[in-house]
Design an enzyme around this catalytic site. Structure first.
Site, PDB file in Angstrom:
ATOM      1  N   GLU A   1      39.012  37.852  33.953  1.00 40.37           N
ATOM      2  CA  GLU A   1      40.058  38.779  34.519  1.00 40.37           C
ATOM      3  C   GLU A   1      41.369  38.052  33.984  1.00 40.37           C
ATOM      4  O   GLU A   1      41.615  36.766  34.223  1.00 40.37           O
ATOM      5  CB  GLU A   1      40.093  38.510  36.186  1.00 40.37           C
ATOM      6  CG  GLU A   1      38.963  39.314  36.632  1.00 40.37           C
ATOM      7  CD  GLU A   1      38.662  38.867  37.969  1.00 40.37           C
ATOM      8  OE1 GLU A   1      39.483  38.220  38.678  1.00 40.37           O
ATOM      9  OE2 GLU A   1      37.684  39.182  38.258  1.00 40.37           O
TER      10      GLU A   1
ATOM     11  N   SER B   1      35.311  42.164  38.604  1.00 34.41           N
ATOM     12  CA  SER B   1      34.010  42.210  39.082  1.00 34.41           C
ATOM     13  C   SER B   1      33.015  41.068  38.573  1.00 34.41           C
ATOM     14  O   SER B   1      32.610  40.921  37.493  1.00 34.41           O
ATOM     15  CB  SER B   1      33.476  43.333  38.202  1.00 34.41           C
ATOM     16  OG  SER B   1      34.387  44.309  38.332  1.00 34.41           O
ATOM     17  N   GLU B   2      33.377  39.857  39.371  1.00 34.30           N
ATOM     18  CA  GLU B   2      32.844  38.779  38.972  1.00 34.30           C
ATOM     19  C   GLU B   2      31.296  38.639  38.958  1.00 34.30           C
ATOM     20  O   GLU B   2      30.598  38.071  37.906  1.00 34.30           O
ATOM     21  CB  GLU B   2      33.135  37.384  40.134  1.00 34.30           C
ATOM     22  CG  GLU B   2      34.490  37.155  40.103  1.00 34.30           C
ATOM     23  CD  GLU B   2      35.465  38.141  40.919  1.00 34.30           C
ATOM     24  OE1 GLU B   2      34.805  39.140  41.550  1.00 34.30           O
ATOM     25  OE2 GLU B   2      36.732  38.210  40.916  1.00 34.30           O
TER      26      GLU B   2
ATOM     27  N   PHE C   1      39.138  30.817  39.990  1.00 41.82           N
ATOM     28  CA  PHE C   1      39.078  29.998  41.218  1.00 41.82           C
ATOM     29  C   PHE C   1      37.528  29.690  41.315  1.00 41.82           C
ATOM     30  O   PHE C   1      36.721  30.625  41.437  1.00 41.82           O
ATOM     31  CB  PHE C   1      39.627  30.533  42.423  1.00 41.82           C
ATOM     32  CG  PHE C   1      41.034  30.367  42.462  1.00 41.82           C
ATOM     33  CD1 PHE C   1      41.735  29.368  42.938  1.00 41.82           C
ATOM     34  CD2 PHE C   1      41.929  31.291  41.975  1.00 41.82           C
ATOM     35  CE1 PHE C   1      42.968  29.075  43.325  1.00 41.82           C
ATOM     36  CE2 PHE C   1      43.465  31.280  42.196  1.00 41.82           C
ATOM     37  CZ  PHE C   1      43.949  29.971  42.785  1.00 41.82           C
TER      38      PHE C   1
ATOM     39  N   HIS D   1      40.440  30.084  48.425  1.00 46.13           N
ATOM     40  CA  HIS D   1      40.787  29.717  47.133  1.00 46.13           C
ATOM     41  C   HIS D   1      40.649  28.186  46.919  1.00 46.13           C
ATOM     42  O   HIS D   1      40.816  27.619  45.966  1.00 46.13           O
ATOM     43  CB  HIS D   1      42.203  29.981  46.771  1.00 46.13           C
ATOM     44  CG  HIS D   1      42.384  31.610  46.574  1.00 46.13           C
ATOM     45  ND1 HIS D   1      42.472  32.270  47.618  1.00 46.13           N
ATOM     46  CD2 HIS D   1      42.670  32.125  45.505  1.00 46.13           C
ATOM     47  CE1 HIS D   1      42.930  33.499  47.005  1.00 46.13           C
ATOM     48  NE2 HIS D   1      42.972  33.659  45.764  1.00 46.13           N
TER      49      HIS D   1
HETATM   50  C1  LIG Z   1      37.006  37.604  44.211  1.00 45.48           C
HETATM   51  C2  LIG Z   1      38.266  37.479  43.761  1.00 45.48           C
HETATM   52  N1  LIG Z   1      38.714  37.808  42.215  1.00 45.48           N
HETATM   53  C3  LIG Z   1      39.796  37.366  41.634  1.00 45.48           C
HETATM   54  C4  LIG Z   1      40.797  37.302  42.728  1.00 45.48           C
HETATM   55  C5  LIG Z   1      42.318  36.779  42.072  1.00 45.48           C
HETATM   56  N2  LIG Z   1      43.065  37.859  42.499  1.00 45.48           N
HETATM   57  C6  LIG Z   1      43.849  37.922  43.458  1.00 45.48           C
HETATM   58  S1  LIG Z   1      44.731  39.319  43.822  1.00 45.48           S
HETATM   59  C7  LIG Z   1      44.048  39.988  42.336  1.00 45.48           C
HETATM   60  C8  LIG Z   1      44.275  41.435  42.142  1.00 45.48           C
HETATM   61  C9  LIG Z   1      43.736  42.353  43.009  1.00 45.48           C
HETATM   62  O1  LIG Z   1      44.094  43.614  42.703  1.00 45.48           O
HETATM   63  P1  LIG Z   1      44.215  44.859  43.450  1.00 45.48           P
HETATM   64  O2  LIG Z   1      42.803  45.071  44.359  1.00 45.48           O
HETATM   65  O3  LIG Z   1      44.599  46.071  42.825  1.00 45.48           O
HETATM   66  O4  LIG Z   1      45.382  44.281  44.673  1.00 45.48           O
HETATM   67  P2  LIG Z   1      46.843  44.286  44.308  1.00 45.48           P
HETATM   68  O5  LIG Z   1      47.022  42.838  44.277  1.00 45.48           O
HETATM   69  O6  LIG Z   1      47.407  45.004  43.344  1.00 45.48           O
HETATM   70  O7  LIG Z   1      47.243  44.670  45.822  1.00 45.48           O
HETATM   71  C10 LIG Z   1      43.090  39.197  41.693  1.00 45.48           C
HETATM   72  C11 LIG Z   1      42.456  39.352  40.659  1.00 45.48           C
HETATM   73  C12 LIG Z   1      40.638  36.967  43.889  1.00 45.48           C
HETATM   74  N3  LIG Z   1      41.562  36.387  44.779  1.00 45.48           N
HETATM   75  N4  LIG Z   1      39.384  37.089  44.437  1.00 45.48           N
END
Ligand SMILES: Cc1ncc(C[n+]2csc(CCOP(=O)(O)OP(=O)(O)O)c2C)c(N)n1
Ligand SMILES: [Mg+2]
Lengths: 322, 329
Positions: free
Chosen positions: B29, B57-58, B81, B127
């Site tokens: 990502e 999509s881990e 993380f 985290h």
């Molecule tokens: C399982 C997981 N993968 C990656 C992350 C890192 N991360 C935090 S917020 C985010 C984006 C999330 O996007 P979305 O679901 O569209 O929510 P938005 O931030 O746009 O409100 C990511 C990749 C995480 N916190 N948890």
């Protein structure tokens, strides 16, 4: 909409806006530890949905969760104290920005794991159905989260078991710095509902009244025992993914120009304000007084948080095994 | 020698490996923009086909890394993380840790799962929980946890060249740490520890961020005349028993420090082995220092109480130095 309902909706949005603006300032001043994700620009979604919910209905939120807590009626002082990591905070300082919960009003918690809250909402729906109540559970999540396995399993599960759940996708068009359209080959996440045999509706997520209307139908359906609905609210983050990201990105740009322009045009607070003014049902002074009161409440929340003590070792070992 | 940050050293290792082997790809990502910057700038040189941004999509991405590794690529899967590895855990534990063995040696899986492990930055429970013991516990998975810019470059390059699945754990709190990093290509062998500080009185075994805490503690102990030897394991599995046991044979006292939970954590593994294999050299019971056994709280005040700090190492050192064994007959 009746004037008092309209005012309620406006109040929810304004509480979120003023709270988040203050949080943004505090973060910029280096007063808040950890990560902070603001809900500015998306207020109409949480407000529009939660305006329809009772205190005994459930919501489950995301890392961008302050707005959901406030929309459900959360207390600003305890929220602010939590952001400062103080013992008077909602979670005694153990959760922080990404993990605020208020079980007393059915707010089952924000979540730092993307997609992590969706199955929990399904569980709350299962619980309501099993106990024979007409409560509903709402799962808020982002466009990015709809690419996680938990989203797909949850929709299918809730559909197969006909659970009273609203899946509310806040499509702000980015997951962190990746545009949603690069992370999936569809523009409308609502389409995904089809694959699970449930209604999928698209709504302008910057229009609180439109969100309210759509949610009314979905909540009624859930309360009637007819199962879940996927609502895709098209919206915009006004700011970055997380506060302070400009420094961290070192000048790299990722916002799409037309989206940024649309974000500026479609401010949910302004939209509702304009509607109310044009509609003439609520006097302008009422709105101004309200703004004054809310701003005052935010200031008091900060003072409360600052004056509160940090948690100590006793709190560290509290809340483990029952 | 040029000085670089830990993050710049990761970047250098990735760039060199992408350059020298067309089968190496980087996938995860926001790897183009580089969330923790270790992957930043690589897309410009290597393009869409080699530096691949994915949906969130881990499980899918980790599994794709495994499938690609089984069919000729050397993927580096960036999982941002450590706690996100829990979402990928099924693919790592049920596929990566079994396939080669279960299929009778028909495949090899040169895949690296890279992430930022551990806490200390006020990021809250989701985290900050350390994940390495889960992977140490699995067969066939190697686990690496570098502590310095020099080490992270050499170890990451070795991990990418290794034909086994490697969980590669950087530490967020070390990202801006500076150190000497040669511009020339070099690798450091997986499974080899390094003595980061020599000392005659006691051995401190650690990895990652805890190495720095151990070095701080050692500096403080030196002021009261106690000379601690700090062994940086660098690789948690396979781990370098030989170097650790030899050190304990010399010092007779040992403290194992690990940023993970006390039950089945890193410190437990090292302490058990030392008690078993260096028993007669011991002048005091082996000490374990681990995280408090609670989720990692958000409040910086509390978080500091959970994660082992230098003071705890100093206190344990005084404890073991004050211990005298009863006469044995
Ligand atoms: C399982 C997981 N993968 C990656 C992350 C890192 N991360 C935090 S917020 C985010 C984006 C999330 O996007 P979305 O679901 O569209 O929510 P938005 O931030 O746009 O409100 C990511 C990749 C995480 N916190 N948890
Ligand atoms: Mg989004």
């Amino acid at each position: 909409m009746e004037p008092n309902k309209l005012l309620d909706l406006y109040t929810r949005i304004l509480r979120i806006r003023r709270f988040e603006e203050q949080v943004g300032t505090l973060f910029a001043q280096g007063q808040l530890p950890g990560f902070v994700h603001l809900y500015i620009g998306e207020e109409a979604v949480g407000a529009g949905i939660c305006a329809l919910l009772r205190d005994d209905d459930y919501i489950v939120s995301t890392h961008r969760g302050h707005g959901h807590v406030l929309a459900k009626g959360g207390d600003m002082q305890r929220m602010m104290a939590e952001l400062f990591g103080k013992r008077t905070g909602y979670c005694k300082g153990k959760g922080g920005s990404m993990h605020i919960a208020d079980f007393s009003i059915g707010m089952l918690g924000a979540c730092g794991i993307v997609g992590g809250g969706i199955p929990v909402a399904v569980g709350a729906g299962l619980s309501a159905k099993t106990r024979g109540t007409d409560q509903v559970a709402v799962s808020f999540f982002g466009d990015g989260a709809s690419n996680e396995g938990s989203f797909h399993e949850s929709l299918n599960l809730a559909s197969a078991l006909a659970l009273p759940v609203l899946f509310v996708c806040e499509n702000n068009q980015y997951g962190e710095f990746t545009p949603a359209i690069q992370a999936m080959n569809i523009r409308d996440i609502a389409l995904r509902a089809q694959g699970y045999g449930i209604p999928g509706v698209i709504v302008d997520g910057t229009d609180a009244l439109a969100v309210y209307d759509v949610a009314q139908e979905a909540v009624a359906r859930a309360r009637r025992g007819e199962g879940p609905t996927l609502i895709e609210a098209k919206t915009h983050r006004r700011g970055g993914h997380a506060e302070g990201e400009e420094a961290f990105l070192g000048g790299q740009q990722y916002r799409l120009a037309d989206e940024l322009a649309a974000a500026r045009r479609n401010d949910p607070l302004l939209k509702l304000h304009t509607f109310i003014v044009e509609n003439g049902q609520i006097p302008l002074e009422t709105l101004e007084t309200l703004d004054h009161e809310i701003t005052q409440a935010v200031t008091e929340a900060v003072a409360f948080a600052r004056a509160s003590e940090a948690p100590d070792e006793t709190i560290l070992y509290e809340d483990t095994w029952v | 020698m040029p000085r670089k940050t830990y993050i710049a050293a990761i970047q250098a290792a990735l760039a060199e490996e992408l350059r020298q082997d067309p089968n190496v790809i980087l996938i995860g990502e926001d790897v183009r923009l580089g969330v923790f910057a270790g992957t930043r700038g690589l897309h410009a040189e290597f393009g869409d086909a080699r530096v691949i941004d994915t949906p969130i999509s881990e499980l899918g991405v980790a599994g794709a890394g495994i499938g690609a590794a089984a069919t000729g690529l050397r993927p580096v899967v960036d999982l941002m993380f450590g706690t996100f590895l829990y979402l990928a855990f099924d693919q790592i534990a049920n596929q990566a840790a079994t396939m080669r063995y279960m299929f009778g040696g028909q495949t090899r899986l040169p895949v690296v799962f890279m992430t930022q492990n551990g806490g200390g930055i006020g990021a809250g429970p989701h985290h900050s929980q350390p994940v390495h013991p889960f992977f140490m516990n699995l067969p066939l998975i190697k686990v690496v946890m570098p502590s310095t810019p020099y080490d992270v470059k050499g170890l990451l390059k070795a991990a990418i060249r290794d034909d086994n699945p490697v969980v590669f754990l950087n530490h967020l709190s070390l990202g801006s740490q500076r150190g000497e990093v040669p511009d020339e290509a070099y690798t450091l062998p997986l499974g080899k520890a390094e003595i980061k500080r020599a000392g005659r009185d006691l051995t401190v075994v650690a990895a990652g961020l805890m190495v720095h805490h151990a070095l701080k503690a050692a500096a403080e102990l030196a002021e009261s005349g106690i000379e601690a030897e700090v062994v940086d394991l660098r690789t948690l599995k396979p781990w370098d028993e030989e170097t650790v046991l030899a050190s304990v044979e010399r010092t007779g006292r040992c403290i194992c420090v690990d940023e993970s939970y006390p039950v089945c954590g890193g410190a437990s593994e090292w302490a058990a082995c030392i008690s078993e294999k260096a028993f007669y050299a011991l002048k005091a019971p082996v000490q374990r220092i681990s995280n408090a056994h609670v989720p990692i709280p958000f409040s910086p005040t509390l978080e500091k109480m959970v994660i082992p700090q230098p003071a705890a190492i100093v206190a344990a050192a005084h404890r073991v130095m004050a211990t005298t064994l009863p006469e044995r007959n």
